[in-house]
Design a protein around this motif. Structure first.
Motif, PDB file in Angstrom:
ATOM      1  N   ALA A 253      -2.947   3.889  -1.103  1.00  0.00           N
ATOM      2  CA  ALA A 253      -1.842   4.174  -0.181  1.00  0.00           C
ATOM      3  C   ALA A 253      -0.535   3.709  -0.791  1.00  0.00           C
ATOM      4  CB  ALA A 253      -2.073   3.472   1.162  1.00  0.00           C
ATOM      5  N   VAL A 254       0.524   4.436  -0.480  1.00  0.00           N
ATOM      6  CA  VAL A 254       1.868   4.062  -0.901  1.00  0.00           C
ATOM      7  C   VAL A 254       2.714   3.916   0.354  1.00  0.00           C
ATOM      8  CG1 VAL A 254       3.857   4.641  -2.331  1.00  0.00           C
ATOM      9  CG2 VAL A 254       1.565   5.403  -3.026  1.00  0.00           C
ATOM     10  N   GLU A 255       3.221   2.708   0.575  1.00  0.00           N
ATOM     11  CA  GLU A 255       4.100   2.451   1.719  1.00  0.00           C
ATOM     12  C   GLU A 255       5.532   2.764   1.310  1.00  0.00           C
ATOM     13  OE1 GLU A 255       3.500  -1.317   3.628  1.00  0.00           O
ATOM     14  OE2 GLU A 255       1.369  -1.328   3.129  1.00  0.00           O
ATOM     15  N   LEU A 256       6.236   3.470   2.182  1.00  0.00           N
ATOM     16  CA  LEU A 256       7.534   4.043   1.844  1.00  0.00           C
ATOM     17  C   LEU A 256       8.568   3.739   2.919  1.00  0.00           C
ATOM     18  CD1 LEU A 256       5.924   7.481   1.036  1.00  0.00           C
ATOM     19  CD2 LEU A 256       7.021   6.066  -0.716  1.00  0.00           C
ATOM     20  N   PHE A 257       9.835   3.693   2.507  1.00  0.00           N
ATOM     21  CA  PHE A 257      10.965   3.647   3.421  1.00  0.00           C
ATOM     22  C   PHE A 257      11.675   4.999   3.366  1.00  0.00           C
ATOM     23  CE2 PHE A 257      11.083  -1.028   2.134  1.00  0.00           C
ATOM     24  CZ  PHE A 257      10.460  -1.462   3.305  1.00  0.00           C
ATOM     25  N   ASP A 258      11.989   5.529   4.538  1.00  0.00           N
ATOM     26  CA  ASP A 258      12.813   6.732   4.632  1.00  0.00           C
ATOM     27  C   ASP A 258      14.265   6.271   4.714  1.00  0.00           C
ATOM     28  OD1 ASP A 258      14.102   9.101   5.213  1.00  0.00           O
ATOM     29  OD2 ASP A 258      12.935   9.564   7.005  1.00  0.00           O
ATOM     30  N   VAL A 259      14.985   6.490   3.629  1.00  0.00           N
ATOM     31  CA  VAL A 259      16.379   6.046   3.534  1.00  0.00           C
ATOM     32  C   VAL A 259      17.254   7.278   3.368  1.00  0.00           C
ATOM     33  CG1 VAL A 259      18.027   4.622   2.268  1.00  0.00           C
ATOM     34  CG2 VAL A 259      15.636   3.886   2.459  1.00  0.00           C
ATOM     35  N   ASP A 260      17.941   7.661   4.457  1.00  0.00           N
ATOM     36  CA  ASP A 260      18.845   8.812   4.419  1.00  0.00           C
ATOM     37  C   ASP A 260      18.155  10.069   3.900  1.00  0.00           C
ATOM     38  OD1 ASP A 260      20.988   7.293   5.368  1.00  0.00           O
ATOM     39  OD2 ASP A 260      21.536   6.631   3.348  1.00  0.00           O
ATOM     40  N   GLY A 261      16.916  10.304   4.382  1.00  0.00           N
ATOM     41  CA  GLY A 261      16.212  11.521   4.011  1.00  0.00           C
ATOM     42  C   GLY A 261      15.586  11.494   2.639  1.00  0.00           C
ATOM     43  N   GLY A 262      15.589  10.351   1.970  1.00  0.00           N
ATOM     44  CA  GLY A 262      14.899  10.173   0.699  1.00  0.00           C
ATOM     45  C   GLY A 262      13.923   9.027   0.814  1.00  0.00           C
ATOM     46  N   LEU A 263      13.050   8.879  -0.167  1.00  0.00           N
ATOM     47  CA  LEU A 263      11.979   7.895  -0.086  1.00  0.00           C
ATOM     48  C   LEU A 263      12.166   6.775  -1.103  1.00  0.00           C
ATOM     49  CD1 LEU A 263       8.924  10.294   0.361  1.00  0.00           C
ATOM     50  CD2 LEU A 263      10.100   8.958   2.132  1.00  0.00           C
ATOM     51  N   VAL A 264      11.993   5.552  -0.630  1.00  0.00           N
ATOM     52  CA  VAL A 264      11.981   4.357  -1.473  1.00  0.00           C
ATOM     53  C   VAL A 264      10.609   3.717  -1.304  1.00  0.00           C
ATOM     54  CG1 VAL A 264      12.946   2.049  -1.795  1.00  0.00           C
ATOM     55  CG2 VAL A 264      14.462   3.976  -1.293  1.00  0.00           C
ATOM     56  N   VAL A 265       9.970   3.355  -2.412  1.00  0.00           N
ATOM     57  CA  VAL A 265       8.627   2.776  -2.364  1.00  0.00           C
ATOM     58  C   VAL A 265       8.719   1.292  -2.016  1.00  0.00           C
ATOM     59  CG1 VAL A 265       6.509   2.321  -3.638  1.00  0.00           C
ATOM     60  CG2 VAL A 265       7.793   4.434  -4.065  1.00  0.00           C
ATOM     61  N   ASN A 266       7.931   0.894  -1.031  1.00  0.00           N
ATOM     62  CA  ASN A 266       7.845  -0.515  -0.674  1.00  0.00           C
ATOM     63  C   ASN A 266       6.728  -1.189  -1.465  1.00  0.00           C
ATOM     64  OD1 ASN A 266       8.037  -3.015   0.614  1.00  0.00           O
ATOM     65  ND2 ASN A 266       6.788  -2.369   2.353  1.00  0.00           N
ATOM     66  N   GLU A 267       5.496  -0.715  -1.294  1.00  0.00           N
ATOM     67  CA  GLU A 267       4.392  -1.303  -2.051  1.00  0.00           C
ATOM     68  C   GLU A 267       3.218  -0.344  -2.097  1.00  0.00           C
ATOM     69  OE1 GLU A 267       3.904  -4.988   0.069  1.00  0.00           O
ATOM     70  OE2 GLU A 267       2.265  -4.194   1.282  1.00  0.00           O
ATOM     71  N   ILE A 268       2.247  -0.704  -2.941  1.00  0.00           N
ATOM     72  CA  ILE A 268       1.041   0.092  -3.144  1.00  0.00           C
ATOM     73  C   ILE A 268      -0.162  -0.704  -2.656  1.00  0.00           C
ATOM     74  CG2 ILE A 268      -0.388   1.316  -4.846  1.00  0.00           C
ATOM     75  CD1 ILE A 268       2.066   1.036  -6.778  1.00  0.00           C
ATOM     76  N   ALA A 269      -1.103  -0.020  -2.021  1.00  0.00           N
ATOM     77  CA  ALA A 269      -2.404  -0.615  -1.724  1.00  0.00           C
ATOM     78  C   ALA A 269      -3.445   0.176  -2.517  1.00  0.00           C
ATOM     79  CB  ALA A 269      -2.708  -0.549  -0.231  1.00  0.00           C
ATOM     80  N   PRO A 270      -4.154  -0.449  -3.463  1.00  0.00           N
ATOM     81  CA  PRO A 270      -5.095   0.286  -4.316  1.00  0.00           C
ATOM     82  C   PRO A 270      -6.467   0.461  -3.660  1.00  0.00           C
ATOM     83  CG  PRO A 270      -5.075  -1.991  -4.995  1.00  0.00           C
ATOM     84  CD  PRO A 270      -4.091  -1.878  -3.846  1.00  0.00           C
ATOM     85  N   ARG A 271      -6.467   0.870  -2.415  1.00  0.00           N
ATOM     86  CA  ARG A 271      -7.689   0.899  -1.592  1.00  0.00           C
ATOM     87  C   ARG A 271      -7.419   1.708  -0.345  1.00  0.00           C
ATOM     88  NH1 ARG A 271      -5.573  -2.075   2.320  1.00  0.00           N
ATOM     89  NH2 ARG A 271      -4.264  -3.863   1.793  1.00  0.00           N
ATOM     90  N   VAL A 272      -8.441   1.881   0.476  1.00  0.00           N
ATOM     91  CA  VAL A 272      -8.238   2.456   1.803  1.00  0.00           C
ATOM     92  C   VAL A 272      -7.272   1.557   2.570  1.00  0.00           C
ATOM     93  CG1 VAL A 272     -10.388   3.745   1.947  1.00  0.00           C
ATOM     94  CG2 VAL A 272     -10.381   1.321   2.542  1.00  0.00           C
ATOM     95  N   HIS A 273      -6.569   2.144   3.542  1.00  0.00           N
ATOM     96  CA  HIS A 273      -5.419   1.444   4.114  1.00  0.00           C
ATOM     97  C   HIS A 273      -5.384   1.587   5.631  1.00  0.00           C
ATOM     98  CE1 HIS A 273      -0.966   0.729   4.665  1.00  0.00           C
ATOM     99  NE2 HIS A 273      -1.279  -0.255   3.834  1.00  0.00           N
ATOM    100  N   ASN A 274      -4.859   0.551   6.271  1.00  0.00           N
ATOM    101  CA  ASN A 274      -4.757   0.521   7.724  1.00  0.00           C
ATOM    102  C   ASN A 274      -4.033   1.760   8.282  1.00  0.00           C
ATOM    103  OD1 ASN A 274      -3.872  -2.223  10.008  1.00  0.00           O
ATOM    104  ND2 ASN A 274      -4.720  -0.222  10.431  1.00  0.00           N
ATOM    105  N   SER A 275      -2.993   2.209   7.598  1.00  0.00           N
ATOM    106  CA  SER A 275      -2.240   3.360   8.098  1.00  0.00           C
ATOM    107  C   SER A 275      -2.976   4.681   7.899  1.00  0.00           C
ATOM    108  CB  SER A 275      -0.862   3.433   7.424  1.00  0.00           C
ATOM    109  OG  SER A 275      -0.973   3.783   6.059  1.00  0.00           O
ATOM    110  N   GLY A 276      -4.168   4.625   7.294  1.00  0.00           N
ATOM    111  CA  GLY A 276      -5.001   5.818   7.160  1.00  0.00           C
ATOM    112  C   GLY A 276      -6.147   5.866   8.151  1.00  0.00           C
ATOM    113  N   HIS A 277      -6.218   4.893   9.059  1.00  0.00           N
ATOM    114  CA  HIS A 277      -7.324   4.877  10.027  1.00  0.00           C
ATOM    115  C   HIS A 277      -7.297   6.089  10.959  1.00  0.00           C
ATOM    116  CE1 HIS A 277      -8.270   1.132   8.374  1.00  0.00           C
ATOM    117  NE2 HIS A 277      -8.025   0.305   9.372  1.00  0.00           N
ATOM    118  N   TRP A 278      -6.128   6.694  11.128  1.00  0.00           N
ATOM    119  CA  TRP A 278      -6.025   7.866  11.986  1.00  0.00           C
ATOM    120  C   TRP A 278      -6.904   9.014  11.497  1.00  0.00           C
ATOM    121  CZ3 TRP A 278      -4.121  12.638  10.317  1.00  0.00           C
ATOM    122  CH2 TRP A 278      -3.515  12.651   9.044  1.00  0.00           C
ATOM    123  N   THR A 279      -7.203   9.037  10.195  1.00  0.00           N
ATOM    124  CA  THR A 279      -8.002  10.136   9.635  1.00  0.00           C
ATOM    125  C   THR A 279      -9.440  10.128  10.138  1.00  0.00           C
ATOM    126  OG1 THR A 279      -8.646   8.849   7.661  1.00  0.00           O
ATOM    127  CG2 THR A 279      -6.581  10.111   7.537  1.00  0.00           C
TER     128      THR A 279
END
Length: 360
Positions: A253-279
Motif C-alpha cells: 500500500a502507498v499512503e498519499l496526500f491529495d495536495v491541490d489535485g496532485g499526490l504526495v507520498v506519505n509512506e509505504i506499507a510492504p504488506r496488506v494494509h488496513n485501508s484495504g480491508h474494504w476489499t
C-alpha cells in the motif's frame, strides 16, 4: 522458483496478528496449508492456521526449521528482523523479499527511495541529535513532525512540533532515537492505493480509498474514493514505480496526500494494509486473497469493486457492543480474535457496502 504453487502447498507467514489471521483464512480458501511463525502461541493468526511455530525472532534455528516446512514464506508486518528473512531465504523462497523490508523499516531510507523513484514527498531531514533537530526545524519550518526512523506505527514514535513546542521536549518524547523531520503537507484529504505485484512484474491496483485518521490511527476508509481518472492514473503510476523499485512480490500500500489535485507520498506499507480491508466485502478478490495469489505465483484476481464500501475500524471499546454490530444487517462484522480489549488496540472492523455511484 517461478512455478505456481499447487493447492495443498504450504505457505508460511511471519507474524501472527490480525493481518496474518486474514491472510491465513484467505490462503485456506484457496486450498493452501498455512503455517504461522510468531513468539506468541495464542496469537490471532495461529488459531486459524494449520500449524503455529511459537519461537523468538532471534532463534535462527527455529526460523530455518519453520521455513524448511514451507513452499514459500511471506510476512504480515514490516518489522520482521532482516536476519530472520535471510535465515528463511536459505531454505525456501521469501515473498516479498529483503529489499521491501530494508526500504520500509527505516523512514529516512524509505523517504529517500520514494523521492528517487519519482514519487513526490514533503521536505525532510535526518535528525540524530537535539542540535540537528534545531537546525532541521530552522530549515523546514513549523509546523512539522518528528518521527523515529524505526518501529513507529499508528502514531507511535512521533511528536508534532508547533510554534510553541519546546524542541528538547519533542526530542525527549521520541526517546532521543535516530529520527526524521518532515514538513507538514497542506493536504485536502488522505488517500491510499493498495496494489499487488507478481513474480513477473505485473502490477494491478484497487481504486483509491479516502481515509480519516485520529490520534495516528486509521478510523474510516471510504472506497472507491471520489477522484478524477487522472488522479487514479497518477496513483497507479506511483504504485507501479514503487513496486518495481522494491522488486516486490505481493500486496503493498502507498499512503498519499491529495495536495491541490496532485499526490504526495506519505509512506509505504510492504504488506496488506488496513485501508484495504474494504476489499473483503466490496470486491470479488480481497487484498488478502490477492496477496496469497501473488506469493503463490498465481494469476492476480480482479481489482474492480462490485460495491462501494465504508470501512470502520473497531478500536478498543468500540468492539464492546458486538451483539448490536452482529445484528446490523447493513454491516459486515470482522473480529480479530484478540483476547483483551485495550485503548488504541485494533479489535476488528465493519464494512458497510452500498451500490456504486452511477457514472455520469
Amino acid at each position: 522458483m517461478t512455478q505456481p504453487l499447487a493447492p495443498g502447498s504450504v505457505i508460511g507467514i511471519f507474524g501472527g496478528g490480525q493481518l496474518g489471521r486474514m491472510l491465513a483464512m484467505a490462503g485456506a480458501g484457496l486450498g493452501f496449508d498455512i503455517h504461522v511463525y510468531d513468539p506468541d502461541r495464542d496469537c490471532p493468526a495461529g488459531r486459524v492456521a494449520t500449524r503455529i511455530c511459537a519461537a523468538p525472532w532471534d532463534d535462527m534455528g527455529a526460523v530455518q526449521s519453520f521455513a524448511a516446512r514451507c513452499d514459500a514464506v511471506t510476512f504480515e508486518w514490516e518489522n520482521v528482523p532482516a536476519a530472520a528473512l535471510d535465515a528463511a531465504q536459505s531454505r525456501t523462497p521469501v515473498r516479498p523479499g529483503r529489499k521491501s523490508l530494508e526500504l520500509t523499516q527505516d523512514r529516512l531510507t524509505e523517504k529517500t527511495f520514494i523521492r528517487d523513484a519519482g514519487g513526490g514527498t514533503v521536505e525532510f531531514a535526518e535528525v540524530g541529535s537535539l542540535a540537528e533537530l534545531e537546525t532541521a526545524v530552522e530549515k523546514i519550518g513549523r509546523p512539522c513532525i518528528l518521527k523515529t526512523r524505526r518501529f513507529g506505527y499508528d502514531g507511535k514514535g512521533q511528536a508534532v512540533i508547533r510554534d510553541e513546542t519546546d524542541l528538547a521536549a519533542a526530542w525527549a518524547e521520541i526517546g532521543e532515537n535516530p529520527a526524521i523531520l518532515e514538513a507538514f503537507a497542506p493536504f485536502q484529504r488522505e488517500l491510499s492505493i493498495v496494489a499487488a505485484r507478481t513474480l513477473t512484474g505485473e502490477v494491478a491496483a484497487y481504486p483509491l480509498a479516502e481515509n480519516d485518521h485520529s490520534g495516528g490511527i486509521l478510523r474510516v476508509s471510504k472506497a472507491p474514493a471520489l477522484v478524477s481518472p487522472g488522479l487514479q492514473s497518477q496513483a497507479l503510476d506511483i504504485a507501479t514505480a514503487i513496486g518495481n523499485g522494491m522488486e516486490h512480490v505481493g500486496v503493498f500500500a502507498v499512503e498519499l496526500f491529495d495536495v491541490d489535485g496532485g499526490l504526495v507520498v506519505n509512506e509505504i506499507a510492504p504488506r496488506v494494509h488496513n485501508s484495504g480491508h474494504w476489499t473483503m466485502d466490496a470486491c470479488a478478490c480481497s487484498q488478502f486473497e490477492q496477496h496469497v495469489r501473488a506469493v503463490a505465483g498465481w494469476p492476480l484476481g480482479p481489482c474492480s469493486p462490485h460495491s462501494a464500501c465504508e470501512m470502520i475500524n473497531l478500536i478498543g471499546e468500540d468492539v464492546v457492543p458486538w451483539r448490536a454490530l452482529a445484528a446490523d444487517y447493513s454491516a459486515r462484522l470482522h473480529l480479530y480474535g484478540k483476547r483483551t480489549v485495550r485503548p488504541g488496540r485494533k479489535m476488528g472492523h465493519i464494512n458497510r457496502i452500498s451500490p456504486l455511484p452511477r457514472q455520469s
